[in-house]
Scaffold this motif. Structure first.
Motif, PDB file in Angstrom:
ATOM      1  N   GLU A  40      46.375  46.565  27.017  1.00 57.39           N
ATOM      2  CA  GLU A  40      45.858  47.753  27.694  1.00 57.39           C
ATOM      3  C   GLU A  40      44.366  47.624  27.953  1.00 57.39           C
ATOM      4  N   ALA A  41      43.652  47.097  26.957  1.00 59.14           N
ATOM      5  CA  ALA A  41      42.206  46.924  27.107  1.00 59.14           C
ATOM      6  C   ALA A  41      41.899  45.939  28.228  1.00 59.14           C
ATOM      7  N   HIS A  42      42.614  44.830  28.269  1.00 60.63           N
ATOM      8  CA  HIS A  42      42.394  43.858  29.343  1.00 60.63           C
ATOM      9  C   HIS A  42      42.764  44.437  30.702  1.00 60.63           C
ATOM     10  N   LEU A  43      43.862  45.176  30.761  1.00 61.87           N
ATOM     11  CA  LEU A  43      44.271  45.763  32.028  1.00 61.87           C
ATOM     12  C   LEU A  43      43.192  46.701  32.561  1.00 61.87           C
ATOM     13  N   ALA A  44      42.611  47.505  31.694  1.00 60.13           N
ATOM     14  CA  ALA A  44      41.547  48.416  32.121  1.00 60.13           C
ATOM     15  C   ALA A  44      40.385  47.636  32.730  1.00 60.13           C
ATOM     16  N   MET A  45      39.977  46.556  32.077  1.00 58.68           N
ATOM     17  CA  MET A  45      38.857  45.758  32.589  1.00 58.68           C
ATOM     18  C   MET A  45      39.233  45.047  33.889  1.00 58.68           C
ATOM     19  N   GLU A  46      40.464  44.580  33.984  1.00 58.17           N
ATOM     20  CA  GLU A  46      40.902  43.903  35.205  1.00 58.17           C
ATOM     21  C   GLU A  46      40.923  44.865  36.393  1.00 58.17           C
ATOM     22  N   ILE A  47      41.341  46.108  36.151  1.00 62.92           N
ATOM     23  CA  ILE A  47      41.356  47.103  37.224  1.00 62.92           C
ATOM     24  C   ILE A  47      39.925  47.441  37.642  1.00 62.92           C
ATOM     25  N   ILE A  48      39.014  47.520  36.682  1.00 70.43           N
ATOM     26  CA  ILE A  48      37.602  47.743  37.009  1.00 70.43           C
ATOM     27  C   ILE A  48      37.086  46.610  37.901  1.00 70.43           C
ATOM     28  N   ALA A  49      37.434  45.374  37.546  1.00 69.97           N
ATOM     29  CA  ALA A  49      37.000  44.230  38.354  1.00 69.97           C
ATOM     30  C   ALA A  49      37.571  44.314  39.770  1.00 69.97           C
ATOM     31  N   ASP A  50      38.843  44.661  39.883  1.00 71.58           N
ATOM     32  CA  ASP A  50      39.480  44.764  41.199  1.00 71.58           C
ATOM     33  C   ASP A  50      38.817  45.842  42.055  1.00 71.58           C
TER      34      ASP A  50
END
Length: 334
Positions: A285-295
């Motif tokens: 979940e933590a990685h997904l949040a950061m990946e969405i921020i990057a996108d």
């Protein structure tokens, strides 16, 4: 890998006993950035000591090398000078070391603003979360000079919306968001000479699960509506929450600062924090949040705080911090 990255990598090997080879480039499709790392070894805002070593722990975990492997141009600006608690008077018990914290945050604001003026993206390493009173002020000041406002993504187990009058502990690391939204402490709220630094409609809390009764009153007082608890994440999923959060933070703004407290993550995955709370975000979940921020592409500045090596296990929390920062700057699985 730069010379300093090689040194840090081998220092990490000495600490963890692991063998360290060249870091392979992650898959990343975002344009490369010029990034400036700033350490703020501030531990005056918390009751448990040790977060002053957080910036070093994250550096030893290879932050610079990981960002360079993604194609970014990285400069390490060193550490902001911070007062040592044992050499200072605690001050008022409802806001201990407030004078020294305000002085440090003022220096942080100046360095962050200068970093943005130089065309670089600040990555701030805490230290306790009171550093955000300085980092967000610096970002807000720079964009204010461009006649623009900013948003704020506050990712934390706690809302940090206490004031000296409402705080049950007197720990200033529980007050920075209150100051940024125009409440007390005044010495933090008035950094850079204007207040508030962010508007409630552009401020988003994500993952909160430990909020004092008085903080709930302050949330209503400032008109903060974009508050997503862990229940919201459980029920709606991380993607839906992040999409709503980024929409709010980006509405009418130049972009947003991301302020990530490592105690947002469940202590099973991030044990090295001073105020752990069960039931936090999972590793993915933590990685997904950061990946969405990057996108999304609207991140103006990133800070990661509350890494406490004294309480950690073989630098696990600092390692995770580096992974999450890498995801926020475009590292992908494929």
């Amino acid at each position: 890998m730069s010379k300093i990255s090689e040194v840090l990598a081998h220092e990490k090997a000495a600490v963890t006993g692991s063998s360290v080879g060249p870091i392979k480039s992650g898959v990343q499709s975002l344009p490369p950035r010029k990034i400036r790392i700033l350490g703020v070894p501030l531990d005056l805002g918390a009751s448990r000591r040790g977060v002053d070593m957080g910036p070093s722990a994250v550096r030893v975990a290879g932050l610079e090398a990981h960002l360079e492997a993604l194609g970014h141009d990285v400069t390490d600006g060193g550490n902001i000078t911070v007062a040592i608690a044992e050499t200072k008077h605690r001050g008022e018990e409802n806001a201990r070391y407030l004078k020294e914290i305000a002085e440090t945050c003022t220096k942080v604001a100046q360095e962050v603003s200068k970093t943005l003026e130089g065309g670089m993206t600040p990555v701030i390493l805490g230290g306790d979360h009171s550093v955000a009173a300085g980092s967000v002020s610096g970002v807000a000041e720079y964009y204010r000079s461009q006649q623009q406002k900013i948003g704020l993504i506050w990712i934390d187990a706690h809302s940090d919306l206490n004031t000296p009058e409402t705080s049950p502990s007197g720990n200033v690391h529980g007050m920075p968001l209150a100051a940024l939204l125009g409440l007390e402490p005044k010495s933090l709220a008035d950094i850079c000479g204007f207040s508030p630094k962010v508007l409630p409609e552009n401020t988003v809390l994500i993952g909160v699960r430990d909020i004092d009764a008085t903080e709930k009153e302050n949330i209503k007082r400032v008109g903060l509506t974009e508050v997503y608890t862990m229940r919201d994440i459980d029920e709606r999923g991380m993607r839906a929450v992040m999409e709503d959060a980024l929409r709010a933070a980006g509405r009418g703004t130049a972009g947003y600062q991301v302020s990530l407290d490592m105690d947002w993550i469940d202590p099973e995955n991030a044990p090295g924090v001073g105020t752990p709370v069960r039931g936090g975000a999972t590793y993915r979940e933590a990685h997904l949040a950061m990946e969405i921020i990057a996108d999304h592409g609207g991140m103006l500045s990133l800070e990661v705080v509350e890494v406490n090596p004294v309480l950690d296990e073989r630098n696990r929390t600092a390692d995770l911090a580096v992974e999450l920062i890498s995801s926020a700057f475009g590292k992908k699985i494929l």
